[in-house]
Each structure stands twice: as structure tokens, then as C-alpha cells.
Enzyme design. Structure first.
Site, PDB file in Angstrom:
ATOM      1  N   GLN A 139       0.941  -0.584  -0.431  1.00 54.81           N
ATOM      2  CA  GLN A 139      -0.468  -0.167   0.302  1.00 54.81           C
ATOM      3  C   GLN A 139       1.032   1.192   0.171  1.00 54.81           C
ATOM      4  O   GLN A 139       0.269   2.513  -0.548  1.00 54.81           O
ATOM      5  CB  GLN A 139      -0.917  -0.354   1.540  1.00 54.81           C
ATOM      6  CG  GLN A 139      -1.820  -0.668   1.060  1.00 54.81           C
ATOM      7  CD  GLN A 139      -2.777  -0.738   2.636  1.00 54.81           C
ATOM      8  OE1 GLN A 139      -2.409  -0.595   3.800  1.00 54.81           O
ATOM      9  NE2 GLN A 139      -4.267  -1.463   2.163  1.00 54.81           N
ATOM     10  N   GLN A 140       2.139   1.106   0.464  1.00 58.17           N
ATOM     11  CA  GLN A 140       2.920   2.445   0.470  1.00 58.17           C
ATOM     12  C   GLN A 140       3.709   2.893  -0.491  1.00 58.17           C
ATOM     13  O   GLN A 140       4.023   3.594  -1.650  1.00 58.17           O
ATOM     14  CB  GLN A 140       3.879   2.518   1.694  1.00 58.17           C
ATOM     15  CG  GLN A 140       3.784   2.120   2.983  1.00 58.17           C
ATOM     16  CD  GLN A 140       4.789   1.623   4.097  1.00 58.17           C
ATOM     17  OE1 GLN A 140       5.737   1.987   3.402  1.00 58.17           O
ATOM     18  NE2 GLN A 140       4.528   1.204   5.128  1.00 58.17           N
ATOM     19  N   CYS A 141       4.267   2.181  -1.607  1.00 61.29           N
ATOM     20  CA  CYS A 141       4.467   1.780  -3.361  1.00 61.29           C
ATOM     21  C   CYS A 141       3.478   2.903  -3.607  1.00 61.29           C
ATOM     22  O   CYS A 141       2.573   2.178  -4.003  1.00 61.29           O
ATOM     23  CB  CYS A 141       4.851   0.922  -3.526  1.00 61.29           C
ATOM     24  SG  CYS A 141       6.028  -0.596  -2.764  1.00 61.29           S
ATOM     25  N   THR A 142       3.930   3.485  -4.907  1.00 56.57           N
ATOM     26  CA  THR A 142       2.751   3.732  -5.639  1.00 56.57           C
ATOM     27  C   THR A 142       2.703   3.374  -6.817  1.00 56.57           C
ATOM     28  O   THR A 142       3.989   2.752  -7.623  1.00 56.57           O
ATOM     29  CB  THR A 142       3.768   5.049  -6.434  1.00 56.57           C
ATOM     30  OG1 THR A 142       3.696   6.556  -4.768  1.00 56.57           O
ATOM     31  CG2 THR A 142       3.029   5.946  -7.128  1.00 56.57           C
TER      32      THR A 142
END
Length: 614
Positions: free
Chosen positions: A481-484
């Protein structure tokens, strides 16, 4: 062009006369004819021209003579009508001035009238367009490199030998034009050219070469050799430097002669983020000839990076991975040794990410802030290319305070935004802030086409579109979820547009203060040689569409409003620590967003109460 006039009628029919258009090839052919065939012969010569039916609106009707004018059997170009005429070439300017122009015109008119009276014009209508051309010769021209006011350069020397050898029996003297093409204050100037007359001595033909002179003297004034050190010319790095700019020079020479490359090549760019956006921005900057590029990033290269981030390779991922900023700078110098690339492996303190858990953490944050302030101060353009919203806050504040141009690029899955931040005008003593914020709502609430003709110092920044202060966006989120997550081509598009936006801003006379171009300006005259200078470019890859919204600075912006900048400039790191260690509330209370939320909520409750009573 001769014309025969009939009796005047009652109508007022008017005619557009020809404008003569003599091609450079005509003059070249006339020169050859004069020197090698006509010589002193001043008898009239038949020549042939044509006129074209199909020029663009606004151009005059042209009677054209080109190199084929002396060949009466030469074919007429397509879509053109032939016109026959007579050349009267005199040997001197005095004879040219003394020629009876009225008599020549009457003779040409009589010839036209005779073709009409005899009916010859019915068989050959070309006779109706008979013209005459009066010239004088001979003047020879030399492209002269000499700067002396009274003397010609060396190229004229052997030409005069040729003239004396070939034409002295026909011409006792020739007029010489030494053409000097200079540039003064950016404007082309030929007033340094000189004209003079040269008497030609008679030279008997001889197979023997005349005595020759010409050895160049060395620095000491002697006839010894001169030494030239070619080591630098053979240095691959020097060769690469001259070659990489070829595309840029061709742009200036062929397509955009007003392009100011010096402004681009000399700009110092700070890239905050050395990931997918950072790599693509750096490569495009190098394509524009930018020589000074600095990376800031605290991440290391992972196995997933090289396929999307073109400055890294598989070997960079081994043994835990190299620091991105250092590896990116090293790779740029391997691609082109002439670039001044540096990398800083450091973190950027962020709102909502506390730094007060220990003195070590606090001092590290202080060092990071000081280093970031120094880097922003030492560069001309700051690119915000990070993954999270809150990581852009501190550099946006510092750059706004130091009046640096900021180019921001952010990605979604198939959407992106590229924008330049409003560039605050510098404060002057007693003037206060020359760029007052404007009490308007964020652009996202008002729509992209509300404003027009907004100068750069009134434009909003990345945070002006928000009514919530930046905070820890990665808290309680899993790694995925943190990765674009974006379509693979999106970063290349957004990165290229970010650099092109910077270049367009630099080409505008007002730089970062330029009025923002909007989507409505796409059909208008562009403000720079490269086109528009937008405030924002918002792209929608699913529709393959871009829009150019414009928005004013938000007076409650958590990054560029006067309240935030004043606090930062007064308190410095102490103010920043409060932001780092707080949640949204600190910045929202400071800027007035908290009150705005309360007023908005109250208005919604009031509207709901009204609805219930209806």
C-alpha cells in the site's frame, strides 16, 4: 513591364503591377555571361522569365528571373506562365544613369502594340507580357574576413590575379565589393563592408606560375614553425562534450533560432527523489544539455528498480543495494563525463514523522534540514519527485522562502500532475510581502478554468489544492500500500513534461513570474519560442488527454502561505520541529484551515436543518 493603354472608360478597373523577383542564380549566370561571353558588348540580349499563379494571400504578383533566364528554350516551371524580355546591360554606372529609360519603355510598348495590331499576339499571347531589364556591371564581390577599415583580406589577392589574367583585355578596371558580415549587439550588420576600384594590369598568358608568397609568421614574427597541442582535441571527453550538444545546436540553427540555450545549459537542478521520476527527469535534463544535476534520496536500489528506473542495473541491487542518490550521480557521469553530478544519501524530515524521541534523532534532523537548505540555496530549480505527499512539504517551504523555481511531478495509476509552484516576489524593506496570498478556495473546488492571466507570483503550489495538512501517509499501511503503483509509461511522460516545463519557463523573459498559460491559450500566439508556459499539466493516460488548469495561491496553504513562511523565517528549525512532531492540527490551526473546516461543517448542518423543515 511595358503596358499599352487604351481609351479610358467609365469603369474604374485597376490592375496590380508585377514585383520583380530576381533569383540569386540569375545574378550568378549574368556574371558568368558578362565575364566570359558579353565582356564589353552592351547590345540588348533576349531573356526569359515567368510568373506563378498560386502564391499565398498577401504576396505581390511576382515576375521571376532565375538562372535559366538566358536560355530561351528552357522549360517553364509547372503552374507558371512564361514572359519574354530584353536585357540592357551597361558597363558602367554612368552609362546606366544616362540610359534613356523613357525611350526604352516606348520601344517595348511599340513591340507589344505591333504584336496586337498584326495579330501575332493571337498566335503567341506571351508577346503581351514583354518586359525589359536595365543593369550595369562589372562589380566583383568577395566574402572578406578582414577587420581593417581600408584594406581587404587575403581571399581577394588571387581573385584579382584571375581577373587580370582572364579579363584585362576587356576591362581596364573592376569595382570590388569586400562583403563583411558582422554581428553587433545581437543584430546582423554589413556596414563594415568596403567598395573600391582596382585597375587591372595586362598579363600575358604564361604556363609558368608567378612568384608565390604566403608563409605565415610565428608568434615571434619569424618564419619558423608554430606548435599546436592537439591532446585536448583528441580527448574522448572533449569530443563527447562537443557531440552531445549537436541536437541542441541543430534546433537553434534550423527550427528555433531565438532559443537561448545558455539559460538551459547553465541552470543548476536539484532532484529530490532518485526513483522512477528522478531517473527520467535526469536523462531528459542531460538531453537539454544541463551540466549541473544533484540527487537527494535515502533509499537503496532494489531488484524491482532497474526495469523502471533507467539509471540502475542488476549489479546495483546486490549486497543490499547501492544508495540511489550516489549510484544515480555516478551513472550520469559514466553516460556523459562532462556533467557535474552529485548525490546525497539523506532523509528529508516530514510533517507527522516525529524527530524528538532522542537527542541523536533531533540532531540528525537538524543536520538534514541544514543540508537541504544549503542545497536549495545552491541550485536554481528544485524538482519534487518523491513518493509521498508529506516529503514534499519541507523543500516546498524552503524553496518558497528562498524564491527558487519549483517543478513538481506526482503520479497516480494512470494520471499525473506536473506543475510549477508560484514564485514569490522578493521582500523589500518596508514593503512587506509583495506577494499577498489570496482568500480563495483551492482550485480543485473551483474548477480549472476559473482564472486567467495569472502572473507567476500569484500561482499556487502543490499544497494549495488541499484543505488538509500533510501528515504520515504510510502509517498503518502495508508495504504494497505504501508503494506508488503506476502504468509503466507514466513516469517517462511526466518526467519529460516536468523538464520541458522548466525549459519553457526559462525561455520566458519573466522566468518563473511568467503569466500561466491555460488550455484556452492553445490556439493563441505562444509566449515563448517553445510554446506555452502552463501552471499545471494534468494528464489522463486512460484517455490520452492533458489539460492545463491554472489556480491562485491559497491564503490558507500549509506550505506557501505568508503565515507559514513568516513562522519558518522567524523561528527556523524550532518551527519545523513543531510541524514534524505534530499531527495535522498544528499547521491547520496556524493557517486557519481548522476554522475553515468548522465553518464549512456548520454551513452543512444549517443546510441540513433547512432541508428538514421543508
Amino acid at each position: 513591364m511595358a503596358a499599352v493603354m487604351g481609351d479610358p472608360g467609365l469603369s474604374k478597373l485597376q490592375f496590380a503591377p508585377f514585383s520583380s523577383a530576381l533569383d540569386v542564380g540569375f545574378w550568378h549566370e549574368l556574371t558568368q555571361k558578362k565575364l566570359n561571353e558579353y565582356r564589353l558588348d552592351e547590345a540588348p540580349k533576349d531573356i526569359k522569365g515567368y510568373y506563378y499563379n498560386g502564391d499565398s494571400a498577401g504576396l505581390p504578383a511576382r515576375l521571376t528571373l532565375e538562372f535559366s533566364a538566358f536560355d530561351m528554350n528552357a522549360p517553364t516551371p509547372a503552374h507558371c506562365c512564361p514572359a519574354v524580355g530584353t536585357l540592357y546591360n551597361t558597363n558602367t554606372l554612368e552609362a546606366f544613369k544616362a540610359a534613356d529609360k523613357k525611350l526604352l519603355l516606348e520601344q517595348a510598348a511599340n513591340e507589344i502594340w505591333e504584336s496586337i495590331r498584326s495579330g501575332a499576339a493571337l498566335d503567341n499571347p506571351v508577346l503581351l507580357n514583354k518586359f525589359l531589364l536595365l543593369t550595369f556591371a562589372i562589380t566583383v564581390g568577395v566574402y572578406d574576413p578582414c577587420n581593417l577599415a581600408q584594406y581587404p583580406g587575403w581571399p581577394l589577392r588571387n581573385f584579382l590575379v584571375l581577373a587580370a589574367h582572364r579579363w584585362s583585355s576587356s576591362f581596364q578596371s573592376v569595382e570590388v565589393l569586400c562583403f563583411r558580415d558582422r554581428t553587433l549587439q545581437g543584430m546582423r550588420d554589413v556596414t563594415h563592408s568596403i567598395i573600391f576600384e582596382v585597375k587591372l594590369p595586362e598579363m600575358a598568358f604564361s604556363p609558368d606560375c608567378p612568384k608565390a608568397v604566403g608563409w605565415e609568421k610565428n608568434q615571434k614574427g619569424g618564419m619558423g614553425p608554430r606548435m599546436v597541442n592537439l591532446s585536448e582535441c583528441m580527448d574522448p571527453k572533449r569530443l563527447a562534450e562537443s557531440s552531445v550538444d549537436l541536437n541542441l545546436k541543430l534546433m537553434c540553427w534550423r527550427l528555433v533560432p531565438t532559443l537561448d540555450l545558455d539559460k538551459v545549459v547553465s541552470v543548476k537542478c536539484l532532484l529530490l527523489g532518485a526513483g522512477t521520476l528522478g531517473c527520467n527527469v535526469a536523462r531528459t535534463l542531460m538531453g537539454w544539455g544541463v551540466r549541473h544535476i544533484t540527487f537527494v534520496d535515502n533509499a537503496k536500489i532494489s531488484y524491482s528498480n532497474p526495469v523502471r528506473q533507467p539509471l540502475y542495473e542488476f549489479e546495483d541491487c546486490l549486497v543490499g543495494g547501492k544508495p540511489k542518490a550516489l549510484a544515480a550521480a555516478d551513472r550520469l557521469q559514466k553516460i556523459f563525463p562532462g556533467v557535474n553530478a552529485r548525490g546525497f544519501n539523506m532523509s528529508i524530515p516530514m510533517p507527522g514523522h516525529p524527530v524528538n524521541f532522542s537527542s541523536v534523532t533531533l540532531e540528525q534532523a537538524r543536520r538534514d534540514v541544514e543540508r537541504l537548505e544549503q542545497l536549495v540555496e545552491g541550485h536554481d530549480v528544485v524538482f519534487l519527485l518523491m513518493d509521498t505527499r508529506e516529503s514534499r512539504w519541507l523543500p516546498a517551504v524552503i524553496a518558497a522562502s528562498k524564491r527558487k523555481l519549483v517543478i513538481n511531478a506526482a503520479l497516480g495509476f494512470d494520471t499525473f500532475v506536473v506543475m510549477r509552484h508560484g514564485l514569490k516576489k522578493p521582500k523589500q524593506q518596508g514593503d512587506g510581502d509583495l506577494c499577498p496570498s489570496h482568500p480563495v478556495a483551492p482550485a480543485d473546488l473551483l474548477g480549472p478554468s476559473l482564472f486567467a492571466n495569472i502572473p507567476g507570483y500569484k500561482l499556487g503550489c502543490y499544497f494549495c489544492n488541499d484543505v488538509v495538512a500533510p501528515g504520515d501517509s504510510t502509517r498503518d499501511r502495508t508495504l504494497d500500500q505504501q508503494c506508488t503503483v503506476s502504468r509503466p509509461g507514466l513516469a517517462m511522460i511526466a518526467g519529460a513534461l516536468a523538464v520541458e516545463l522548466m525549459v519553457s519557463v526559462l525561455q520566458h523573459p519573466e522566468g518563473g513570474y511568467a503569466i500561466a498559460s491555460s488550455s484556452d491559450d492553445r490556439m493563441n500566439e505562444p509566449p515563448t519560442s517553445l510554446g506555452l508556459v502552463p501552471h499545471q499539466i494534468r494528464g489522463f493516460l486512460s484517455r490520452f488527454d492533458n489539460v492545463l488548469p491554472v489556480s491562485l495561491a491559497f491564503d490558507k496553504c500549509t506550505a506557501c502561505s505568508s503565515k507559514v513562511l513568516d513562522q519558518y523565517e522567524r523561528e527556523g528549525f524550532n518551527f519545523l520541529v513543531k510541524v514534524f512532531n505534530s499531527s495535522h492540527s498544528f499547521l491547520e490551526d496556524l493557517t486557519g484551515l481548522t476554522l475553515l473546516h468548522q465553518e464549512t461543517q456548520a454551513a452543512e448542518i444549517w443546510d441540513m436543518s433547512d432541508d428538514e423543515t421543508v
